[in-house]
Design an enzyme around this catalytic site. Structure first.
Site, PDB file in Angstrom:
ATOM      1  CG  ASN A 259      -1.851   1.016   1.355  1.00 13.50           C
ATOM      2  OD1 ASN A 259      -1.831   1.975   0.515  1.00 13.50           O
ATOM      3  ND2 ASN A 259      -2.890   1.068   2.245  1.00 13.50           N
TER       4      ASN A 259
ATOM      5  NE  ARG B 266      -6.130   2.221  -0.626  1.00 13.57           N
ATOM      6  CZ  ARG B 266      -5.808   3.460   0.134  1.00 13.57           C
ATOM      7  NH1 ARG B 266      -4.691   3.776   0.354  1.00 13.57           N
ATOM      8  NH2 ARG B 266      -6.776   4.064  -0.106  1.00 13.57           N
TER       9      ARG B 266
ATOM     10  CG  HIS C 276     -12.528   4.962   2.878  1.00 19.34           C
ATOM     11  ND1 HIS C 276     -13.133   6.016   3.532  1.00 19.34           N
ATOM     12  CD2 HIS C 276     -11.137   5.229   3.000  1.00 19.34           C
ATOM     13  CE1 HIS C 276     -12.194   6.856   4.353  1.00 19.34           C
ATOM     14  NE2 HIS C 276     -11.049   6.222   3.967  1.00 19.34           N
TER      15      HIS C 276
ATOM     16  NE  ARG D  19      -9.752  14.224   2.186  1.00 17.91           N
ATOM     17  CZ  ARG D  19      -9.314  12.970   2.357  1.00 17.91           C
ATOM     18  NH1 ARG D  19     -10.260  12.190   3.089  1.00 17.91           N
ATOM     19  NH2 ARG D  19      -8.197  12.576   2.024  1.00 17.91           N
TER      20      ARG D  19
ATOM     21  N   GLY E 288     -14.755   4.283  14.487  1.00 15.35           N
ATOM     22  CA  GLY E 288     -15.632   3.325  14.241  1.00 15.35           C
ATOM     23  C   GLY E 288     -15.617   1.966  15.191  1.00 15.35           C
TER      24      GLY E 288
ATOM     25  CD  GLU F  28      -8.528   0.167   3.730  1.00 14.33           C
ATOM     26  OE1 GLU F  28      -8.031   0.311   4.900  1.00 14.33           O
ATOM     27  OE2 GLU F  28      -8.806   0.826   2.839  1.00 14.33           O
TER      28      GLU F  28
END
Ligand code: ADP
Length: 351
Positions: free
Chosen positions: A7, A64, A153, A214, A305, A333
């Protein structure tokens, strides 16, 4: 089968090494090589360091790739044609695709003769309904410049959807799920019968939820207004919206949820930042429940989360029905990338 997952960022490469033939899959090694361009001269050198560290025979490599544009609906075996296509989408992901391309081309030279697979963040969203991915701007902007909602994502949302199906003991094609990836970047996806039908991130990752730095959704007319008032150019506004807004911008304290949780009882701006963060997620959960005509489970993942039941409880309060389950599931991931790489490698060997 031993699979190396890479990644790549502009100055770092994260890696994980899995043995996928084991059940469950076994993580053999993982790490992060940082400061490429400073301490480590190049992506090539970083890769050589990784190979020295893992020191094992590798059967396939999974990469990725952030942007698969309007071409890749699933993970693919990398060949020269795939590389050209990823190059074509560099304009859409100027920060993300170039380091992936560098790592892909160097690693195909260094670890040659084995399959290399590309797994795209955008692929999960390729098949969304047109009404979800079109913006209501002149049609020619889509034709000329490929402006549409791409979503990001995707690998994480796909992974936690599959995990949820296992936990709920119900096949994915019979489930209506809402997956919330809440990390530094945040996004939410409606997954109906195993397919993403809408998601909050858009043409870029700036759209949607309030994130660490953001802004998420806002009226585009704010952009020229700030340019005029602050006498700054468009790049400076975009920098503000990407790097100085969100939780950090409103709280004027931090983009880190742990810091904010400590201060929320004492600081009004921190409380406001958290209220906006939670409210925006509630709105999306309500909307996605509506467009799916129901929701079996809301899944939370990402640093916030996975670890913060207080925020999860607050988000769900009053917005989900008694029949809707709430699950907190750690994302992986890299494991999803390794599984795709395994499947594609096995299929390519059958041919
Ligand atoms: P990234 O999007 O960069 O991969 P992560 O998924 O690691 O980031 O999420 C980072 C966010 O998760 C930060 O806001 C951090 O405060 C929050 N976080 C991490 N661990 C915890 C925890 N134990 N409790 C609350 N928030 C946490």
């Amino acid at each position: 089968m031993i699979i190396l997952v890479l990644n790549s960022g502009s100055s770092s490469i994260k890696y994980k090494l899995f043995d996928i033939s084991k059940d469950p899959e076994k993580l053999l090694n993982k790490g992060l090589v940082e400061r490429i361009g400073l301490k480590i001269p190049s992506h090539k050198q970083a890769l050589e360091d990784i190979l020295n560290k893992v020191g094992s025979k590798i059967d396939a490599v999974g990469h990725r790739v952030v942007h698969g544009g309007d071409r890749f609906s699933k993970s693919v075996l990398i060949d020269d044609d795939v590389i050209r296509a990823i190059e074509d989408f560099t304009e859409l992901a100027p920060l993300h695709n170039p380091p992936s391309l560098l790592t892909i081309s160097e690693s195909r030279k260094i670890i040659s003769g084995i399959p290399h697979v590309a797994v795209f963040d955008t692929a999960f969203y390729y098949d969304m309904p047109e009404c979800a991915y079109f913006y209501a701007i002149p049609y020619r902007f889509y034709e000329k410049y490929k402006i549409r909602k791409y979503g990001f994502h995707g690998t994480s949302h796909r992974y936690v959807s599959e995990q949820a199906s296992g936990i709920l003991k119900k096949p994915l094609n019979k489930l209506k799920l809402i997956t919330c990836h809440l990390g530094n970047g945040c996004s939410i996806t409606a997954v109906k019968n195993g397919k993403a039908i809408d998601t909050s991130m858009g043409f870029t990752p700036l759209e949607g939820l309030v994130m660490g730095t953001r802004s998420g959704d806002l009226d585009p007319a704010i952009i020229p207004y700030i340019m005029e008032k602050e006498n700054i150019d468009v790049n400076a506004v975009m920098e503000t919206l990407n790097k100085k807004s969100g939780l950090l911008g409103v709280s004027e304290l931090s983009n880190d949820m742990r810091e904010l949780m400590k201060e929320k009882g004492k600081n009004k701006k921190v409380k406001l930042a958290l209220d906006i963060f939670i409210y925006r997620i509630k709105k999306y959960i309500g909307a996605y429940t509506g467009v799916m005509s129901g929701c079996d489970a809301v899944i939370f993942t990402g640093g916030i989360g996975e670890n913060n039941p207080d925020i999860v409880k607050e988000i769900c309060k009053g917005v989900i029905s008694k029949d809707t389950k709430t699950l907190m599931i750690p994302t992986d991931e890299e494991l999803m990338i390794a599984c795709d790489t395994y499947r594609i490698t096995v299929n390519s060997q059958k041919k």
